[in-house]
Motif scaffolding. Structure first.
Motif, PDB file in Angstrom:
ATOM      1  N   PHE A  89       0.955  -0.792   2.076  1.00  0.00           N
ATOM      2  CA  PHE A  89      -0.404  -0.941   2.593  1.00  0.00           C
ATOM      3  C   PHE A  89      -1.320  -1.216   1.426  1.00  0.00           C
TER       4      PHE A  89
ATOM      5  N   GLN B  20      -5.107  -0.751   0.109  1.00  0.00           N
ATOM      6  CA  GLN B  20      -6.372  -0.098   0.397  1.00  0.00           C
ATOM      7  C   GLN B  20      -7.284  -0.361  -0.792  1.00  0.00           C
TER       8      GLN B  20
ATOM      9  N   ILE C  25      -0.256   0.838  -1.619  1.00  0.00           N
ATOM     10  CA  ILE C  25       0.454   2.078  -1.289  1.00  0.00           C
ATOM     11  C   ILE C  25       1.820   1.722  -0.724  1.00  0.00           C
TER      12      ILE C  25
ATOM     13  N   ALA D 147       4.244   2.883   1.444  1.00  0.00           N
ATOM     14  CA  ALA D 147       4.466   3.903   2.476  1.00  0.00           C
ATOM     15  C   ALA D 147       5.960   4.090   2.703  1.00  0.00           C
TER      16      ALA D 147
ATOM     17  N   PRO E 135       5.457  16.072   2.210  1.00  0.00           N
ATOM     18  CA  PRO E 135       4.019  16.288   2.219  1.00  0.00           C
ATOM     19  C   PRO E 135       3.298  15.161   2.936  1.00  0.00           C
ATOM     20  N   SER E 136       2.071  15.427   3.250  1.00  0.00           N
ATOM     21  CA  SER E 136       1.242  14.432   3.913  1.00  0.00           C
ATOM     22  C   SER E 136       1.187  13.164   3.056  1.00  0.00           C
ATOM     23  N   GLY E 137       1.352  12.016   3.669  1.00  0.00           N
ATOM     24  CA  GLY E 137       1.295  10.756   2.936  1.00  0.00           C
ATOM     25  C   GLY E 137       2.631  10.317   2.385  1.00  0.00           C
ATOM     26  N   SER E 138       3.717  11.044   2.750  1.00  0.00           N
ATOM     27  CA  SER E 138       5.012  10.691   2.176  1.00  0.00           C
ATOM     28  C   SER E 138       5.718   9.574   2.955  1.00  0.00           C
ATOM     29  N   GLY E 139       5.153   9.168   4.089  1.00  0.00           N
ATOM     30  CA  GLY E 139       5.728   8.036   4.807  1.00  0.00           C
ATOM     31  C   GLY E 139       6.459   8.377   6.089  1.00  0.00           C
ATOM     32  N   LYS E 140       6.355   9.645   6.540  1.00  0.00           N
ATOM     33  CA  LYS E 140       7.083  10.073   7.744  1.00  0.00           C
ATOM     34  C   LYS E 140       6.639   9.289   8.984  1.00  0.00           C
ATOM     35  N   THR E 141       5.327   9.236   9.175  1.00  0.00           N
ATOM     36  CA  THR E 141       4.809   8.542  10.359  1.00  0.00           C
ATOM     37  C   THR E 141       5.188   7.061  10.326  1.00  0.00           C
ATOM     38  N   THR E 142       5.042   6.475   9.164  1.00  0.00           N
ATOM     39  CA  THR E 142       5.382   5.057   9.034  1.00  0.00           C
ATOM     40  C   THR E 142       6.847   4.814   9.401  1.00  0.00           C
TER      41      THR E 142
HETATM   42  N1  LIG Z   1      -2.781   1.650   8.308  1.00  0.00           N
HETATM   43  C1  LIG Z   1      -2.739   2.079   7.052  1.00  0.00           C
HETATM   44  N2  LIG Z   1      -3.538   1.518   6.113  1.00  0.00           N
HETATM   45  C2  LIG Z   1      -3.498   1.933   4.846  1.00  0.00           C
HETATM   46  N3  LIG Z   1      -2.690   2.893   4.396  1.00  0.00           N
HETATM   47  C3  LIG Z   1      -1.881   3.485   5.276  1.00  0.00           C
HETATM   48  C4  LIG Z   1      -1.858   3.111   6.650  1.00  0.00           C
HETATM   49  N4  LIG Z   1      -0.946   3.870   7.282  1.00  0.00           N
HETATM   50  C5  LIG Z   1      -0.433   4.667   6.343  1.00  0.00           C
HETATM   51  N5  LIG Z   1      -0.975   4.437   5.150  1.00  0.00           N
HETATM   52  C6  LIG Z   1      -0.636   5.105   3.892  1.00  0.00           C
HETATM   53  O1  LIG Z   1       0.745   5.089   3.788  1.00  0.00           O
HETATM   54  C7  LIG Z   1       1.181   6.296   3.251  1.00  0.00           C
HETATM   55  C8  LIG Z   1       2.178   6.928   4.183  1.00  0.00           C
HETATM   56  O2  LIG Z   1       1.507   7.340   5.359  1.00  0.00           O
HETATM   57  P1  LIG Z   1       2.199   8.109   6.539  1.00  0.00           P
HETATM   58  O3  LIG Z   1       3.421   7.392   6.931  1.00  0.00           O
HETATM   59  O4  LIG Z   1       1.158   8.314   7.591  1.00  0.00           O
HETATM   60  O5  LIG Z   1       2.573   9.497   5.898  1.00  0.00           O
HETATM   61  P2  LIG Z   1       2.851  10.891   6.586  1.00  0.00           P
HETATM   62  O6  LIG Z   1       3.057  10.672   8.010  1.00  0.00           O
HETATM   63  O7  LIG Z   1       4.094  11.374   5.881  1.00  0.00           O
HETATM   64  O8  LIG Z   1       1.679  11.753   6.274  1.00  0.00           O
HETATM   65  C9  LIG Z   1      -0.035   7.172   3.034  1.00  0.00           C
HETATM   66  O9  LIG Z   1      -0.414   7.097   1.680  1.00  0.00           O
HETATM   67  C10 LIG Z   1      -1.087   6.524   3.901  1.00  0.00           C
HETATM   68  O10 LIG Z   1      -2.355   6.685   3.322  1.00  0.00           O
END
Ligand SMILES: Nc1ncnc2c1ncn2[C@@H]1O[C@H](COP(=O)(O)OP(=O)(O)O)[C@@H](O)[C@H]1O
Ligand SMILES: [Mg+2]
Lengths: 234, 410
Positions: A13, A15, A20, A22, A41-48
């Motif tokens: 991503f 920004q 970043i 992800a 931890p938060s921001g480690s890429g789990k959601t992605t």
């Molecule tokens: N749409 C987006 N635009 C910019 N950065 C993103 C976006 N989605 C996720 N990120 C970045 O990608 C990284 C991984 O995010 P994410 O997968 O949400 O982590 P987690 O779920 O582990 O907290 C983070 O640094 C987040 O800021």
């Protein structure tokens, strides 16, 4: 066959000036029927990663196969179809359609799947009872607590008979009692129906339920351990 | 897999009522818009209807039969026999409601004070009355009592110009078939007032037999005027009359006899449509705005729907359906409102205070709005077609939302 396999997934991503990563070269295999936790931890890429597995998001490079189907080869509609019939999503919150009652939320997916009205009704009643909400069928989401809402979302996932459930921090907004109830439900579904679970969390008690614990950091898998699952103490 | 109409329509309906205020305001706007479309159209219909009716009264008739050359040269030379045989039979059966044979020639009327060029009409008063072509109002004297009446009925304005009155004698002059001047003294027996001042100056009525005598044409006449029951609908029966009339005669509907009048109906349809489209364009801004807001407020939910496996088409369908419900409700209310407001007005609106000068375009001082089913259908079509077209953009955008971005929206 709902084995999942990922090869060299990358997703970046931008920004402002920052780039970043992800997902940074993630490769992973998950067998059918597993109960996997993604921690980190938060921001480690789990959601992605979860979004990519469910075909909601497309990685910049790499390849994902779910149940033998290469996701990059599917159209938007085909991906939707795959999610409809095989994948259940449970998010941290706001999992329900606000204008539909608990029962209607559960029936909705079945309706889209083309299940007949009678079957829908009885199945919806059964799964809502299974998650302990038999008295709340007609309530709208706003009239349910966070834990109850999450259980409706699970009931909906059960009713749609998915082979894979992707849950993104499903307990993050729940008190520990509700969280334990939810995790127990997941385990039941996993053991009784063989549904594969991939759950992201940073709650150590949730991680305890998993048979396999994958840790992520900065978009990379830093640990991948098999473990003896144990329920959380309430 | 089939399109889950039931699931989507429930959602669309409930979502429509999520923001009561916004939906009600938009509903009100559509209702008033639809009402305005139909109300305006009914006024326009009323106006044209009256113009056409007045026009038909002076033509007169919805269909006219002449000798082939009469319209080119409306003189006594181009007269025709009174109808008989097949033509007479046709004229006496449906859909003909009334008909009259008349002599119509240019003439000069002279009193001791002046003279004027006029159109002399030799008529059968009973037949003309059935046709509705006689002047509305007799202000002095009496009407003609039959085709043999030797008196004249002239317009009030003409009487004033000639400084004549009921009971006085005038001379009427025209040409006979040998191009000789035929003239005769006659007594003014009646004075009429017409809706259009031009007619008062122009038409002089006399008994048909008396005029035929004057011109020396025996039983011959200049034209046959025919009416049916619906002037909008003469096209189907004109050919049948023409066939019966034979090749020596020309049978023309009013739309061809008076092409200005004939074009009125088409022009009016066009106006009504343009007006409706313009009203709707104004409405469509509100509609699109409403939908854009509705989508904007639900972005997260749309992401959820996508995650649950709703195809883009279903999301598009849901927004379109939501818009359709709103449009249909507005249409129902607007049509109802038009019905209850126009129906009572069909007996006439007095516009005399603003009607000065209206008569030059063939209007009277009372306006009779007419509610046409066709106008209601036209407004309904305009609203649905344009409404759905306008909704397409926001609905399309909703269906193309990126699910991840949508889910992240708080
Ligand atoms: N749409 C987006 N635009 C910019 N950065 C993103 C976006 N989605 C996720 N990120 C970045 O990608 C990284 C991984 O995010 P994410 O997968 O949400 O982590 P987690 O779920 O582990 O907290 C983070 O640094 C987040 O800021
Ligand atoms: Mg996350």
């Amino acid at each position: 066959m709902t084995d999942i396999s990922c090869r060299n997934l990358c997703k970046t991503f931008h920004q402002g000036d920052a780039t970043i990563r992800a997902l940074d070269d993630v490769s992973l295999d998950i067998e059918e029927g597993s109960f996997v936790c993604l921690s980190g931890p938060s921001g480690s890429g789990k959601t992605t990663l979860l979004n990519a597995l469910g075909g909601l998001d497309t990685p910049d490079s790499g390849e994902i196969t779910v149940g033998g189907q290469r996701l990059d080869l599917l159209s938007k509609s085909e991906l939707a179809q795959l999610r409809l019939n095989r994948i259940g999503f449970v998010f941290q919150a706001y999992n329900l359609v606000p204008v539909l009652s608990a029962r209607e939320n559960v029936e909705f997916i079945m309706q889209v799947q083309g299940v007949r009205a009678r079957e829908r009704r009885s199945l919806a009643a059964a799964v809502l009872a299974e998650v302990g909400l038999e008295d709340m069928e007609e309530r709208r989401p706003a009239q349910l607590s966070g834990g109850q809402q999450q259980r409706v979302a699970v009931a909906r996932a059960i009713a749609s008979k998915p082979a894979l459930v992707l849950a993104d921090e499903p307990t993050a907004n729940l008190d520990s009692r509700s969280a334990a109830q939810l995790m127990d439900l997941f385990v039941t579904l996993n053991t009784e129906r063989g549904v594969t679970f991939v759950i992201s969390t940073h709650d150590p008690r949730v991680m305890g339920y998993a048979g396999r614990l994958i840790s992520m950091r900065d978009g990379r898998i830093v640990a991948d351990e098999r473990q003896q699952p144990h329920a959380m103490a309430v | 897999m089939a399109f889950p109409v039931a699931a989507i329509s429930t959602l669309a309906w409930r979502n429509l009522w999520r923001n009561h205020r916004r939906t009600l305001i938009m509903l009100l706007a559509i209702t008033v818009g639809v009402w305005a479309m139909i109300f305006m159209a009914s006024l326009m219909r009323g106006m044209t209807d009256q113009m056409v009716r007045n026009g038909l009264q002076t033509l007169p008739g919805e269909v006219q039969i002449h000798q082939r050359d009469y319209l080119r040269d409306p003189s006594v030379v181009n007269s025709m026999d009174a109808p008989g045989g097949a033509l007479l039979a046709r004229l006496q059966e449906a859909p003909v409601a009334a008909w009259a044979g008349r002599v119509r020639v240019p003439a000069v009327i002279a009193s001791e004070r002046g003279n004027r060029g006029v159109t002399l009409l030799g008529i059968d008063p009973v037949a003309e009355a059935a046709l509705g072509s006689l002047p509305d109002e007799l202000v002095a004297g009496r009407a003609l009592d039959g085709p043999g009446d030797r008196g004249l009925v002239i317009g009030a304005n003409l009487a004033r110009r000639l400084e004549t009155a009921v009971g006085k004698r005038v001379v009427i002059m025209s040409q006979d078939t040998q191009n000789n001047v035929a003239e005769r003294g006659a007594r003014v027996v009646g004075i009429y007032r017409a809706r259009l001042q031009g007619s008062e100056d122009r038409y002089v009525y006399a008994g048909r037999a008396a005029v035929q005598d004057l011109l020396g044409i025996g039983e011959r006449i200049s034209e046959i005027a025919v009416t049916g029951h619906d002037y909008r609908n003469v096209a189907p029966w004109v050919p049948r009359i023409a066939a019966a009339a034979g090749t020596g005669l020309e049978v023309l509907p009013w739309t061809e006899l008076d092409t200005f009048l004939g074009s009125m109906l088409v022009v009016q349809d066009g106006f009504a449509l343009v007006f409706m489209v313009v009203v709707f364009l104004a409405l469509s801004f509100g509609l699109v705005n409403t939908l854009v807001m509705a989508v904007f407020e639900r972005v997260r939910e749309i992401g959820l729907m996508q995650a649950l496996g709703m195809r883009p088409g279903m999301i598009l369908g849901q927004i379109m359906l939501e818009s359709l419900y709103l449009l249909l409700l507005g249409l129902a209310l607007g049509n109802l409102l038009a019905l209850v407001t126009v129906k009572p007005l069909e007996s006439g609106i007095d516009i005399s205070s603003v009607a000065q000068g209206m008569e030059m375009v063939g209007m009277g001082t009372t306006l009779y709005p007419v509610l046409h089913t066709a106008d209601m259908l036209m407004s309904t079509t305009v609203v649905i077609v344009l409404g759905l077209l306008a909704s397409l953009a926001p609905a399309w955008r909703a269906s193309r939302l990126d699910p991840v971005a949508a889910l992240n929206k708080t």
